[in-house]
Scaffold this active site. Structure first.
Site, PDB file in Angstrom:
ATOM      1  N   ARG A  23     -17.794 -49.801 -32.659  1.00 51.10           N
ATOM      2  CA  ARG A  23     -17.440 -48.640 -32.130  1.00 51.10           C
ATOM      3  C   ARG A  23     -18.805 -48.195 -31.420  1.00 51.10           C
ATOM      4  O   ARG A  23     -18.693 -47.459 -30.312  1.00 51.10           O
ATOM      5  CB  ARG A  23     -16.894 -47.383 -33.086  1.00 51.10           C
ATOM      6  CG  ARG A  23     -15.385 -47.874 -33.411  1.00 51.10           C
ATOM      7  CD  ARG A  23     -14.956 -46.620 -34.210  1.00 51.10           C
ATOM      8  NE  ARG A  23     -15.451 -46.699 -35.840  1.00 51.10           N
ATOM      9  CZ  ARG A  23     -14.588 -46.893 -36.753  1.00 51.10           C
ATOM     10  NH1 ARG A  23     -13.441 -47.455 -36.325  1.00 51.10           N
ATOM     11  NH2 ARG A  23     -14.981 -46.952 -37.858  1.00 51.10           N
ATOM     12  N   PHE A  27      -4.100 -48.155 -28.699  1.00 52.58           N
ATOM     13  CA  PHE A  27      -4.024 -48.563 -30.116  1.00 52.58           C
ATOM     14  C   PHE A  27      -5.163 -47.721 -30.885  1.00 52.58           C
ATOM     15  O   PHE A  27      -5.791 -48.134 -31.752  1.00 52.58           O
ATOM     16  CB  PHE A  27      -3.905 -50.020 -30.703  1.00 52.58           C
ATOM     17  CG  PHE A  27      -2.895 -50.637 -30.074  1.00 52.58           C
ATOM     18  CD1 PHE A  27      -1.678 -50.987 -30.261  1.00 52.58           C
ATOM     19  CD2 PHE A  27      -3.550 -51.673 -28.925  1.00 52.58           C
ATOM     20  CE1 PHE A  27      -0.744 -51.851 -29.718  1.00 52.58           C
ATOM     21  CE2 PHE A  27      -2.669 -52.512 -28.174  1.00 52.58           C
ATOM     22  CZ  PHE A  27      -1.435 -52.475 -28.681  1.00 52.58           C
ATOM     23  N   ASP A  31      -1.444 -44.271 -28.739  1.00 47.56           N
ATOM     24  CA  ASP A  31      -0.918 -44.912 -29.894  1.00 47.56           C
ATOM     25  C   ASP A  31       0.493 -44.290 -30.438  1.00 47.56           C
ATOM     26  O   ASP A  31       1.016 -43.360 -29.753  1.00 47.56           O
ATOM     27  CB  ASP A  31      -1.903 -44.257 -31.296  1.00 47.56           C
ATOM     28  CG  ASP A  31      -1.477 -45.361 -32.442  1.00 47.56           C
ATOM     29  OD1 ASP A  31      -2.648 -46.158 -32.892  1.00 47.56           O
ATOM     30  OD2 ASP A  31      -0.732 -45.144 -33.156  1.00 47.56           O
ATOM     31  N   ASP A  83      -7.588 -52.311 -29.542  1.00 44.65           N
ATOM     32  CA  ASP A  83      -7.824 -52.423 -31.081  1.00 44.65           C
ATOM     33  C   ASP A  83      -6.273 -52.476 -31.544  1.00 44.65           C
ATOM     34  O   ASP A  83      -6.115 -51.368 -32.249  1.00 44.65           O
ATOM     35  CB  ASP A  83      -8.725 -51.336 -31.408  1.00 44.65           C
ATOM     36  CG  ASP A  83      -9.025 -51.508 -32.769  1.00 44.65           C
ATOM     37  OD1 ASP A  83      -8.939 -52.369 -33.631  1.00 44.65           O
ATOM     38  OD2 ASP A  83      -9.445 -50.396 -33.337  1.00 44.65           O
ATOM     39  N   CYS A 143      -7.757 -58.121 -35.689  1.00 46.30           N
ATOM     40  CA  CYS A 143      -8.082 -58.326 -36.954  1.00 46.30           C
ATOM     41  C   CYS A 143      -7.350 -58.959 -37.867  1.00 46.30           C
ATOM     42  O   CYS A 143      -7.050 -58.860 -39.071  1.00 46.30           O
ATOM     43  CB  CYS A 143      -7.894 -56.673 -37.288  1.00 46.30           C
ATOM     44  SG  CYS A 143      -6.311 -55.866 -37.316  1.00 46.30           S
TER      45      CYS A 143
END
Length: 400
Positions: A214, A230, A252, A301, A341
């Protein structure tokens, strides 16, 4: 009572012998002696050579999780305190400890255990039966260690509500470990303030693993028009705002997340610059393209598109789609920050997928940097599952 003895099959235990902490059910020849699931056992090779001590659970495919490789090692309070102290000293050397992950399971040699620190609150996640039995002792010892450093913990909350607990034969639970407290916790990271909901937020309440990723996007967002996809509770979007972006849109699909993100924007005085919308990213990106929108910076993300090897092919399609769409929306010479991730989306596979997306839309990528998870989520080379986060920043250029 003597510990039961787990004997490996001949030729098995390769993962264990290379430094890993797991023994799978199909690697075991026999178990001799009495035990209950969650008990500590002695592990030996097929020829009787002692491999160390771990805890066993016949309900799990991961049959034994190792606690020590030292012959005859007793897992005492002193042993646990040494492990916790080592974990804390490591964080003090490598990260900002105002909010950080203090224990990262196998990578800190405390398998199945996660402990996050959000300001003066601890959040505990126990994912394996053996470590679950030690949970209360571990929390007490960690609070003592932190107090010795002048860090006073006002409350502990348990978030052992992950689905993986059912694979260990355990119930999914959450609640206070000790006295109740306000579970909306104020933290500051990279100069950005957040309210973290440790009771109902995702995982343990906030994704600490992206801390320095970030921070890395702040400099490329100065004077930029930014799209954060996201966004969850707005962390990348707010870092863009703090970095001097002229306008930021965070997207989101979770109304809960978007509402929290708006509160976080107000908390930082960024509500006029950083806006949030509740939308499905896969539906929104084509609409933005059709309307002729362009952005200087786009951040992707997404949640893990795959949590098993069986669904990797579908995940590839998802990652390719969002990266392809994003590249088409970025101005010539603009920037793309993109990540995965999922442990099963390997670095090579992720890199290949992004490359395919770029070729499909005739874009050239100039790599600015490649990053992984924050150092408080250390990557243990002998434990592949500890390496999961891949993060790229690219400059996106038209073919010329």
């Amino acid at each position: 009572m003597e510990k039961a003895i787990v004997t490996l099959k001949k030729g098995e235990g390769r993962f264990l012998k290379s430094g890993g902490l797991w023994i799978f059910d199909n690697e075991i020849s026999q178990v001799s002696g009495e035990f209950n699931n969650g008990d500590l056992v002695t592990v030996q090779d097929f020829d009787g050579y002692c491999m160390g001590t771990g805890f066993i659970n016949e309900l799990s495919k991961i049959r034994v999780r190792m606690m020590s490789r030292v012959k005859g090692q007793e897992i005492t309070e002193e042993f646990l305190k040494d492990r916790l102290l080592a974990a804390w000293e490591y964080r003090k050397k490598t990260v900002d400890t105002s909010s950080c992950r203090i224990v990262f399971g196998e990578a800190d040699f405390l398998p199945g255990l996660v402990i996050d620190k959000f300001s003066d609150v601890l959040v505990v996640q126990s994912l394996a039966l053996g470590i679950d039995r030690m949970k209360d002792v571990i929390v007490r010892l960690l609070k003592e260690i932190l107090l010795e450093d002048g860090v006073i913990i006002r409350g502990v909350y348990e978030r052992s509500d992950a689905k993986v607990r059912t694979q260990e034969g355990m119930e999914r639970i959450k609640g206070f470990l000790g006295e109740p407290f306000d579970t909306n916790v104020l933290i500051t990271e990279n100069g950005v303030k957040y309210y973290v909901d440790v009771e109902d937020g995702q995982k343990t309440g906030f994704f600490l693993d992206q801390k320095y990723n970030r921070l890395a996007i702040q400099r490329i967002c100065k004077d930029a028009k930014v799209l954060d996809c996201f966004t969850h509770t707005g962390s990348f979007a707010l870092n863009a705002g703090i970095g001097g972006a002229k306008e930021v849109l965070g997207i989101d699909a979770s109304e809960l997340g978007v509402n929290q993100a708006r509160k976080n924007a107000e908390l930082n005085g960024l509500e006029k610059i950083v806006r949030f919308q509740c939308e499905d990213v896969f539906e929104l990106l084509p609409r933005l393209e059709e309307s002729g929108e362009k952005f200087d910076v786009i951040i992707l993300d997404p949640p893990a598109f795959t949590k098993s090897r069986n669904s990797v092919k579908n995940a590839i399609k998802g990652y390719r789609e969002i990266n392809l769409r994003a590249m088409k929306l970025i101005k010539d010479g603009g920037y793309l920050a993109t990540c995965s991730c999922s442990h099963f989306m390997t670095p090579d596979l992720f890199t290949e997928t992004i490359g395919q997306a770029a070729r499909n839309v005739h874009k050239r990528l100039r790599q600015v940097e490649y990053r992984t998870q924050s150092p408080d989520h250390p990557i243990l080379w002998a434990a592949d599952e500890s390496y999961y986060l891949k993060f790229y920043i690219f400059q996106v250029c038209d073919e010329k």
